[in-house]
Motif scaffolding. Structure first.
Motif, mmCIF file in Angstrom:
data_model
loop_
_atom_site.group_PDB
_atom_site.id
_atom_site.type_symbol
_atom_site.label_atom_id
_atom_site.label_comp_id
_atom_site.label_asym_id
_atom_site.label_seq_id
_atom_site.Cartn_x
_atom_site.Cartn_y
_atom_site.Cartn_z
ATOM 1 N N GLU A 1 -9.806 7.948 -0.138
ATOM 2 C CA GLU A 1 -10.610 9.159 -0.292
ATOM 3 C C GLU A 1 -11.964 9.006 0.396
ATOM 4 O O GLU A 1 -12.401 9.891 1.141
ATOM 5 C CB GLU A 1 -10.814 9.439 -1.785
ATOM 6 N N GLN B 1 -9.192 5.702 -4.192
ATOM 7 C CA GLN B 1 -10.615 5.955 -3.946
ATOM 8 C C GLN B 1 -11.060 5.418 -2.582
ATOM 9 O O GLN B 1 -11.905 6.032 -1.928
ATOM 10 C CB GLN B 1 -11.468 5.343 -5.050
ATOM 11 N N VAL B 2 -10.496 4.301 -2.159
ATOM 12 C CA VAL B 2 -10.834 3.763 -0.836
ATOM 13 C C VAL B 2 -10.385 4.744 0.247
ATOM 14 O O VAL B 2 -11.142 5.062 1.174
ATOM 15 C CB VAL B 2 -10.201 2.370 -0.617
ATOM 16 N N ASN C 1 0.806 -1.220 0.000
ATOM 17 C CA ASN C 1 0.000 0.000 0.000
ATOM 18 C C ASN C 1 0.840 1.272 0.000
ATOM 19 O O ASN C 1 0.285 2.373 -0.058
ATOM 20 C CB ASN C 1 -0.925 0.019 1.223
ATOM 21 N N PHE D 1 -5.453 3.594 -8.566
ATOM 22 C CA PHE D 1 -6.648 4.435 -8.493
ATOM 23 C C PHE D 1 -7.710 3.881 -7.538
ATOM 24 O O PHE D 1 -8.290 4.634 -6.758
ATOM 25 C CB PHE D 1 -7.245 4.656 -9.889
ATOM 26 N N SER D 2 -7.959 2.581 -7.566
ATOM 27 C CA SER D 2 -8.988 2.034 -6.668
ATOM 28 C C SER D 2 -8.557 2.171 -5.202
ATOM 29 O O SER D 2 -9.389 2.470 -4.344
ATOM 30 C CB SER D 2 -9.313 0.577 -7.004
ATOM 31 N N ASP D 3 -7.271 1.989 -4.920
ATOM 32 C CA ASP D 3 -6.777 2.190 -3.546
ATOM 33 C C ASP D 3 -6.943 3.646 -3.130
ATOM 34 O O ASP D 3 -7.311 3.944 -1.995
ATOM 35 C CB ASP D 3 -5.307 1.795 -3.433
ATOM 36 N N TYR E 1 -9.448 14.856 -9.280
ATOM 37 C CA TYR E 1 -8.820 13.793 -10.063
ATOM 38 C C TYR E 1 -7.953 14.327 -11.195
ATOM 39 O O TYR E 1 -7.060 13.621 -11.660
ATOM 40 C CB TYR E 1 -9.873 12.848 -10.630
ATOM 41 N N ALA F 1 0.450 3.802 -3.031
ATOM 42 C CA ALA F 1 -0.873 4.437 -3.009
ATOM 43 C C ALA F 1 -0.960 5.450 -1.874
ATOM 44 O O ALA F 1 -1.506 6.548 -2.039
ATOM 45 C CB ALA F 1 -1.971 3.386 -2.871
ATOM 46 N N PRO G 1 -3.363 3.591 -13.016
ATOM 47 C CA PRO G 1 -4.606 2.796 -13.028
ATOM 48 C C PRO G 1 -4.679 1.747 -11.923
ATOM 49 O O PRO G 1 -5.752 1.526 -11.345
ATOM 50 C CB PRO G 1 -4.593 2.145 -14.418
ATOM 51 N N GLU G 2 -3.560 1.123 -11.584
ATOM 52 C CA GLU G 2 -3.595 0.109 -10.534
ATOM 53 C C GLU G 2 -3.693 0.731 -9.138
ATOM 54 O O GLU G 2 -4.135 0.080 -8.192
ATOM 55 C CB GLU G 2 -2.397 -0.827 -10.630
#
Length: 96
Positions: free
Chosen positions: A86, A83-84, A32, A79-81, A58, A35, A76-77
């Motif tokens: 955020e 968002q979590v 992590n 981004f989901s982390d 963003y 990120a 891209p890899e």
């Protein structure tokens, strides 16, 4: 980073005291770390409105990532982390 300290009154409801809190460092798992670095660097890039923060800007992610040495292909890899983190930061800020 965005979490308020628990008050003595809040802790008492759980049967705890301020002395029960661990004031040590928080460990970030190696998976992590990148990120987290990006999220931390975006700390001044919040969009806000009359009710407070609404989310990260963003459009600044690529530039900020580049400034701290994260390659475009990694975004891209991450981004989901991002968002979590955020979503959790927004929830904590909404409580305050």
């Amino acid at each position: 980073m965005y979490e308020r300290r628990a008050s003595a009154e809040d802790l008492a409801k759980l049967g705890l005291t301020l002395a029960d809190l661990d004031e040590g460092d928080t460990e970030i798992w190696p998976d992590n770390w990148t990120a987290f670095r990006l999220f931390n660097a975006l700390g001044t890039q919040w969009r806000t409105g009359p009710s407070g923060a609404t989310g990260l800007d963003y459009t600044s992610i690529r530039d900020v990532a580049s400034y701290i040495g994260i390659k475009k292909r990694q975004i891209p890899e991450l981004f989901s982390d991002l968002q979590v983190m955020e979503a959790e930061a927004l929830a904590v800020m909404a409580e305050a």
